[in-house]
Scaffold this motif. Sequence first.
Motif, PDB file in Angstrom:
ATOM      1  N   HIS A  25      35.327  54.376  33.135  1.00 26.03           N
ATOM      2  CA  HIS A  25      34.163  53.695  33.702  1.00 26.03           C
ATOM      3  C   HIS A  25      32.892  54.062  32.939  1.00 26.03           C
ATOM      4  CE1 HIS A  25      31.252  52.221  36.635  1.00 26.03           C
ATOM      5  NE2 HIS A  25      30.673  53.401  36.537  1.00 26.03           N
ATOM      6  N   PHE A  26      32.637  55.354  32.791  1.00 25.13           N
ATOM      7  CA  PHE A  26      31.394  55.779  32.163  1.00 25.13           C
ATOM      8  C   PHE A  26      31.376  55.535  30.655  1.00 25.13           C
ATOM      9  CE2 PHE A  26      30.972  58.201  36.168  1.00 25.13           C
ATOM     10  CZ  PHE A  26      29.734  57.694  36.556  1.00 25.13           C
ATOM     11  N   LEU A  27      32.532  55.549  30.020  1.00 22.13           N
ATOM     12  CA  LEU A  27      32.572  55.225  28.591  1.00 22.13           C
ATOM     13  C   LEU A  27      32.331  53.733  28.345  1.00 22.13           C
ATOM     14  CD1 LEU A  27      35.429  57.579  27.359  1.00 22.13           C
ATOM     15  CD2 LEU A  27      33.041  57.585  26.571  1.00 22.13           C
ATOM     16  N   ASN A  28      32.545  52.909  29.368  1.00 18.75           N
ATOM     17  CA  ASN A  28      32.279  51.472  29.257  1.00 18.75           C
ATOM     18  C   ASN A  28      30.833  51.129  29.603  1.00 18.75           C
ATOM     19  OD1 ASN A  28      34.781  50.548  28.336  1.00 18.75           O
ATOM     20  ND2 ASN A  28      35.632  50.663  30.394  1.00 18.75           N
ATOM     21  N   THR A  29      30.020  52.147  29.847  1.00 17.88           N
ATOM     22  CA  THR A  29      28.592  51.948  30.097  1.00 17.88           C
ATOM     23  C   THR A  29      27.829  52.621  28.963  1.00 17.88           C
ATOM     24  OG1 THR A  29      28.270  54.003  31.347  1.00 17.88           O
ATOM     25  CG2 THR A  29      29.044  52.069  32.599  1.00 17.88           C
ATOM     26  N   GLU A  30      26.550  52.721  29.122  1.00 21.43           N
ATOM     27  CA  GLU A  30      25.700  53.392  28.125  1.00 21.43           C
ATOM     28  C   GLU A  30      25.520  54.877  28.445  1.00 21.43           C
ATOM     29  OE1 GLU A  30      24.509  51.869  25.313  1.00 21.43           O
ATOM     30  OE2 GLU A  30      25.769  50.217  25.995  1.00 21.43           O
ATOM     31  N   GLU A  31      26.371  55.417  29.307  1.00 22.11           N
ATOM     32  CA  GLU A  31      26.256  56.819  29.733  1.00 22.11           C
ATOM     33  C   GLU A  31      26.285  57.757  28.528  1.00 22.11           C
ATOM     34  OE1 GLU A  31      25.502  59.968  31.591  1.00 22.11           O
ATOM     35  OE2 GLU A  31      25.743  58.202  32.877  1.00 22.11           O
ATOM     36  N   THR A  32      25.358  58.708  28.516  1.00 25.59           N
ATOM     37  CA  THR A  32      25.290  59.684  27.422  1.00 25.59           C
ATOM     38  C   THR A  32      26.021  60.984  27.767  1.00 25.59           C
ATOM     39  OG1 THR A  32      23.244  60.684  28.258  1.00 25.59           O
ATOM     40  CG2 THR A  32      23.035  58.817  26.680  1.00 25.59           C
ATOM     41  N   PHE A  33      26.345  61.176  29.035  1.00 26.96           N
ATOM     42  CA  PHE A  33      27.018  62.367  29.544  1.00 26.96           C
ATOM     43  C   PHE A  33      26.140  63.610  29.491  1.00 26.96           C
ATOM     44  CE2 PHE A  33      30.420  59.469  28.325  1.00 26.96           C
ATOM     45  CZ  PHE A  33      31.132  59.395  29.511  1.00 26.96           C
ATOM     46  N   GLU A  34      24.848  63.420  29.278  1.00 26.51           N
ATOM     47  CA  GLU A  34      23.921  64.557  29.311  1.00 26.51           C
ATOM     48  C   GLU A  34      23.970  65.239  30.673  1.00 26.51           C
ATOM     49  OE1 GLU A  34      22.126  65.964  26.881  1.00 26.51           O
ATOM     50  OE2 GLU A  34      22.822  64.497  25.418  1.00 26.51           O
ATOM     51  N   ALA A  35      24.086  64.459  31.735  1.00 22.23           N
ATOM     52  CA  ALA A  35      24.089  65.019  33.086  1.00 22.23           C
ATOM     53  C   ALA A  35      25.300  65.919  33.343  1.00 22.23           C
ATOM     54  CB  ALA A  35      24.047  63.896  34.119  1.00 22.23           C
ATOM     55  N   VAL A  36      26.388  65.674  32.638  1.00 18.78           N
ATOM     56  CA  VAL A  36      27.583  66.501  32.815  1.00 18.78           C
ATOM     57  C   VAL A  36      27.318  67.913  32.316  1.00 18.78           C
ATOM     58  CG1 VAL A  36      29.988  66.842  32.091  1.00 18.78           C
ATOM     59  CG2 VAL A  36      29.179  64.557  32.670  1.00 18.78           C
ATOM     60  N   PHE A  37      26.579  68.026  31.225  1.00 17.27           N
ATOM     61  CA  PHE A  37      26.370  69.325  30.598  1.00 17.27           C
ATOM     62  C   PHE A  37      25.021  69.957  30.931  1.00 17.27           C
ATOM     63  CE2 PHE A  37      29.590  67.186  28.096  1.00 17.27           C
ATOM     64  CZ  PHE A  37      30.578  68.161  28.059  1.00 17.27           C
ATOM     65  N   TYR A  38      24.183  69.232  31.647  1.00 13.28           N
ATOM     66  CA  TYR A  38      22.890  69.767  32.035  1.00 13.28           C
ATOM     67  C   TYR A  38      23.100  70.925  33.009  1.00 13.28           C
ATOM     68  CZ  TYR A  38      18.156  70.015  33.887  1.00 13.28           C
ATOM     69  OH  TYR A  38      16.914  70.454  34.262  1.00 13.28           O
ATOM     70  N   LEU A  39      22.552  72.073  32.696  1.00 14.23           N
ATOM     71  CA  LEU A  39      22.710  73.288  33.508  1.00 14.23           C
ATOM     72  C   LEU A  39      24.181  73.672  33.682  1.00 14.23           C
ATOM     73  CD1 LEU A  39      20.016  72.706  36.289  1.00 14.23           C
ATOM     74  CD2 LEU A  39      19.800  74.036  34.184  1.00 14.23           C
ATOM     75  N   PHE A  40      24.996  73.350  32.704  1.00 11.01           N
ATOM     76  CA  PHE A  40      26.435  73.646  32.734  1.00 11.01           C
ATOM     77  C   PHE A  40      26.726  74.451  31.469  1.00 11.01           C
ATOM     78  CE2 PHE A  40      30.967  72.451  32.119  1.00 11.01           C
ATOM     79  CZ  PHE A  40      31.458  72.691  33.384  1.00 11.01           C
ATOM     80  N   ASP A  41      26.614  75.767  31.578  1.00 13.03           N
ATOM     81  CA  ASP A  41      26.802  76.623  30.415  1.00 13.03           C
ATOM     82  C   ASP A  41      28.279  76.850  30.155  1.00 13.03           C
ATOM     83  OD1 ASP A  41      24.053  76.994  29.928  1.00 13.03           O
ATOM     84  OD2 ASP A  41      23.968  78.552  31.470  1.00 13.03           O
ATOM     85  N   THR A  42      28.654  76.650  28.899  1.00 15.81           N
ATOM     86  CA  THR A  42      30.055  76.805  28.502  1.00 15.81           C
ATOM     87  C   THR A  42      30.191  77.952  27.511  1.00 15.81           C
ATOM     88  OG1 THR A  42      29.934  75.349  26.583  1.00 15.81           O
ATOM     89  CG2 THR A  42      30.385  74.299  28.718  1.00 15.81           C
ATOM     90  N   TYR A  43      31.439  78.281  27.193  1.00 13.52           N
ATOM     91  CA  TYR A  43      31.723  79.306  26.199  1.00 13.52           C
ATOM     92  C   TYR A  43      31.700  78.757  24.772  1.00 13.52           C
ATOM     93  CZ  TYR A  43      33.039  82.458  29.958  1.00 13.52           C
ATOM     94  OH  TYR A  43      33.017  83.252  31.064  1.00 13.52           O
ATOM     95  N   PHE A  44      31.471  77.467  24.622  1.00 11.11           N
ATOM     96  CA  PHE A  44      31.404  76.902  23.277  1.00 11.11           C
ATOM     97  C   PHE A  44      30.227  77.537  22.528  1.00 11.11           C
ATOM     98  CE2 PHE A  44      33.318  73.129  25.530  1.00 11.11           C
ATOM     99  CZ  PHE A  44      34.554  73.224  24.924  1.00 11.11           C
ATOM    100  N   ASN A  45      30.463  77.938  21.298  1.00  9.97           N
ATOM    101  CA  ASN A  45      29.390  78.538  20.495  1.00  9.97           C
ATOM    102  C   ASN A  45      28.376  77.506  20.027  1.00  9.97           C
ATOM    103  OD1 ASN A  45      29.935  81.279  20.596  1.00  9.97           O
ATOM    104  ND2 ASN A  45      31.381  81.187  18.910  1.00  9.97           N
ATOM    105  N   ASP A  46      28.833  76.276  19.829  1.00  8.99           N
ATOM    106  CA  ASP A  46      27.962  75.231  19.310  1.00  8.99           C
ATOM    107  C   ASP A  46      27.606  74.241  20.411  1.00  8.99           C
ATOM    108  OD1 ASP A  46      28.124  76.193  16.617  1.00  8.99           O
ATOM    109  OD2 ASP A  46      30.114  75.278  16.477  1.00  8.99           O
ATOM    110  N   GLU A  47      26.488  73.576  20.216  1.00 11.07           N
ATOM    111  CA  GLU A  47      26.106  72.498  21.116  1.00 11.07           C
ATOM    112  C   GLU A  47      27.000  71.295  20.827  1.00 11.07           C
ATOM    113  OE1 GLU A  47      22.370  69.475  21.878  1.00 11.07           O
ATOM    114  OE2 GLU A  47      21.989  71.398  20.911  1.00 11.07           O
ATOM    115  N   ILE A  48      27.356  70.565  21.847  1.00 15.47           N
ATOM    116  CA  ILE A  48      28.137  69.346  21.659  1.00 15.47           C
ATOM    117  C   ILE A  48      27.185  68.282  21.130  1.00 15.47           C
ATOM    118  CG2 ILE A  48      29.580  67.601  22.753  1.00 15.47           C
ATOM    119  CD1 ILE A  48      30.189  69.753  24.932  1.00 15.47           C
TER     120      ILE A  48
END
Length: 117
Positions: free
Chosen positions: A71-94
Amino acid sequence: MKIKPSLSTIQGLLFTYCIENTRNPDREELIALTDVNNSKELKDLFDKLTRPEFIRYKYEERQRHIQTLEHFLNTEETFEAVFYLFDTYFNDEIIDKRQFMKVLLECLIRYNLEANA
């Protein structure tokens, strides 16, 4: 009743990668060593960490996650809200969050086929 797609559904699926998840040094190191912007490495990581949990979900729950991503990939969703204030163990920014989600969706579809086999 059909459940409305929600970005929080995706965030819940990605909790494995969140620093608020229970401490597991091996998992944390695996995540940190993965190049989150490399599709191949990301697929390998999802295979190791997301697949085992996802295939245990009931069919309806797996479908909900897949349909939400579609659904969200068929829209203009950037997914910023998914990662906003969501700290991960990834060393690099997505860098390309849509590409990240496309890789995740590809994997979820594959896992769902395996679970249904």
